[in-house]
Design an enzyme around this catalytic site. Structure first.
Site, PDB file in Angstrom:
ATOM      1  CE  LYS A  22       3.943   1.142  15.653  1.00 61.24           C
ATOM      2  NZ  LYS A  22       2.809   0.574  14.787  1.00 61.24           N
ATOM      3  CG  ASN A  23       2.686  -1.293  20.010  1.00 62.18           C
ATOM      4  OD1 ASN A  23       2.621  -0.489  19.386  1.00 62.18           O
ATOM      5  ND2 ASN A  23       2.509  -2.512  20.122  1.00 62.18           N
ATOM      6  NE  ARG A  97      -5.243   3.716  17.282  1.00 61.38           N
ATOM      7  CZ  ARG A  97      -6.564   4.445  17.300  1.00 61.38           C
ATOM      8  NH1 ARG A  97      -7.163   5.745  16.559  1.00 61.38           N
ATOM      9  NH2 ARG A  97      -8.120   4.255  18.832  1.00 61.38           N
ATOM     10  CG  ASP A 121      -1.838  -1.051  11.524  1.00 64.31           C
ATOM     11  OD1 ASP A 121      -1.713  -0.703  10.119  1.00 64.31           O
ATOM     12  OD2 ASP A 121      -1.393  -1.662  12.484  1.00 64.31           O
ATOM     13  CG  ASP A 322      -0.583  -5.771  17.915  1.00 65.65           C
ATOM     14  OD1 ASP A 322      -1.381  -5.382  17.646  1.00 65.65           O
ATOM     15  OD2 ASP A 322       0.460  -5.139  18.512  1.00 65.65           O
ATOM     16  CG  MET A 344      -8.789  -7.042  22.437  1.00 66.12           C
ATOM     17  SD  MET A 344      -7.492  -6.835  22.533  1.00 66.12           S
ATOM     18  CE  MET A 344      -7.067  -4.897  23.078  1.00 66.12           C
TER      19      MET A 344
END
Length: 438
Positions: A22-23, A97, A121, A322, A344
């Site tokens: 996805k990223n 985002r 998120d 993640d 983070m």
């Protein structure tokens, strides 16, 4: 609203193929705007966040051709630029985002970019300062309208982007990608120090270089970019999603199942396999697959001096934030204890109250740290009614439900669908008792 109903406590068995990352997909799709020639992208995951970005590209009048599932060609040769100033874009962009990475290509190609304050998120503050400070270093002017929650960057009249040296305040992945995409058309040399160096950034650099960009230092935290005047078309294949691969490792351990994860791109997984091994999970590299045998129990290691194991996140090549939610839920049924330190994002551990309701023994020390006391499967988790707060917590709760005794119902599964393709159908194929209910 749809929900998932899960009857847990059932061992699974079989093979599962990870989706495209996805990223990486969000970065690569934005990069197609940097040329007016066709760019073909393969292994695009069929998930809500990525599909939303494809819809935004369509609203920009990008020509989109689908050849097969996950295989598209994009051509941005006749863009509807005024869409960026519309109420529709304000609504569409704010819901995703990743759409912030449209700004770098637009600034590079047209000298301006606009962006509504993005959503995503609810995991705590996620600053965009790195993006805009980088654009300013290249010569753009930044403005923000608090009343409309709208960002803008523009080049002064008659000016062009100019290469510059910059030391990023944080190794932001999306910030690095955005600045990198703007810098490919900047005059002269740009150096980005403390750049993110995740495999997905490396993939973006390699794709841009095939398109005609001149980027050196790929894979390091110092990227050097010599500006060019034009980029051409290319083909690109997206990597397997490392977050999904880690999720399936955790699923196998929690449900005491024998699972093979196919075609994982092992060389791009970094410390992920070894981190799960620290929880006592056995896994084997078989070609480019990961084989996880069924284990009745797994024991958490201690540090050499005997102190409690701490697993924390860090920028690549450290452990990805993640997957900390997965590590946490897997630890609830391990033998031993572990401290999870989420550095983070300050809200990402708040889902542990739901695991505690299921019977997990977890002490939330503060917004960033949780101690998990594993129960070694002696006391299984109990089925509960749950709500998914974000993508990664959502999949962690789903894994917990699949291991739990009894029936669980998970609401707000749109969050899970944002990051995981056909999740219920794929799990049923390896034996999960799960169904989607409207």
């Amino acid at each position: 609203m749809p929900k998932l109903e899960i009857r847990g406590g059932k061992p699974l068995k079989g093979e599962i193929i990870p989706q495209g990352a996805k990223n990486e997909a969000l970065q690569i799709l934005c990069a197609t705007l940097l040329t007016d020639e066709p760019v073909r992208i393969k292994n695009i995951p069929d998930i809500k966040d990525v599909n939303r970005l494809i819809e935004i590209l369509g609203s920009l009048d990008v020509s989109i051709t689908q050849h097969a599932k996950g295989d598209y060609t994009f051509q941005a040769n006749n863009l509807h630029i005024d869409y960026l100033k519309t109420k529709d874009f304000k609504k569409d962009g704010a819901s995703l985002r990743g759409s912030v990475m449209l700004m770098g290509p637009f600034l590079a190609r047209f000298g301006f970019a606009y962006m509504p304050k993005p959503g995503g998120d609810k995991i705590g503050r996620r600053r965009l300062d790195t993006h805009f400070e980088g654009f300013e270093k290249l010569g753009a002017e930044f403005r923000y309208s608090p009343e409309e929650s709208f960002y803008g960057v523009e080049l002064p009249e008659g000016k062009k982007l100019k290469g510059s040296y910059m030391l990023l305040e944080e190794a932001s992945v999306t910030g690095t990608a955005n600045i990198l995409m703007a810098a490919v058309f900047a005059e002269g040399k740009t150096q980005i120090y403390n750049a993110a160096c995740e495999p997905y950034i490396q993939q973006l650099c390699k794709m841009l270089n095939r398109m005609g960009a001149k980027i050196e230092g790929v894979g390091s935290n110092l990227l050097t970019i010599e500006g060019v005047e034009k980029l051409g078309g290319t083909e690109h294949t997206i990597l397997p999603d490392m977050i999904e691969i880690g999720s399936w490792i955790g699923l196998a351990a929690m449900t005491r199942s024998e699972i093979t994860i196919k075609n994982v791109g092992w060389e791009h997984l970094g410390v992920i396999p070894d981190t799960f091994k620290k929880l006592g999970i056995k896994l084997e590299k078989v070609g480019d697959d990961i084989y996880i045998p069924a284990q009745e129990s797994y024991e958490i290691q201690s540090f050499i001096d005997g102190s409690i194991l701490t697993i924390s996140d860090a920028p690549w090549p450290g452990f990805t934030p993640d997957l900390l939610s997965i590590i946490l839920v897997v630890a609830t049924q391990a033998k031993g204890s572990v401290l999870i330190h989420q550095k983070m994002f300050e809200s990402r551990l708040f889902f542990v109250d739901k695991l505690i309701d299921m019977g997990a023994q977890i002490i939330l020390c503060d917004p960033h740290r949780a101690t998990v006391i594993g129960q070694n499967h002696a006391t299984p988790l109990r089925g509960q009614t749950l709500t998914s707060p974000d993508i990664r917590a959502g999949i962690a709760l789903l894994i917990a439900a699949l291991s739990a005794k009894g029936t669980s119902t998970i609401f707000n599964i749109e969050q899970i669908d944002r990051g995981y393709e056909d999740i219920d159908e794929r799990l049923r194929k390896i034996g999960a008792d799960i169904r989607r209910v409207d």
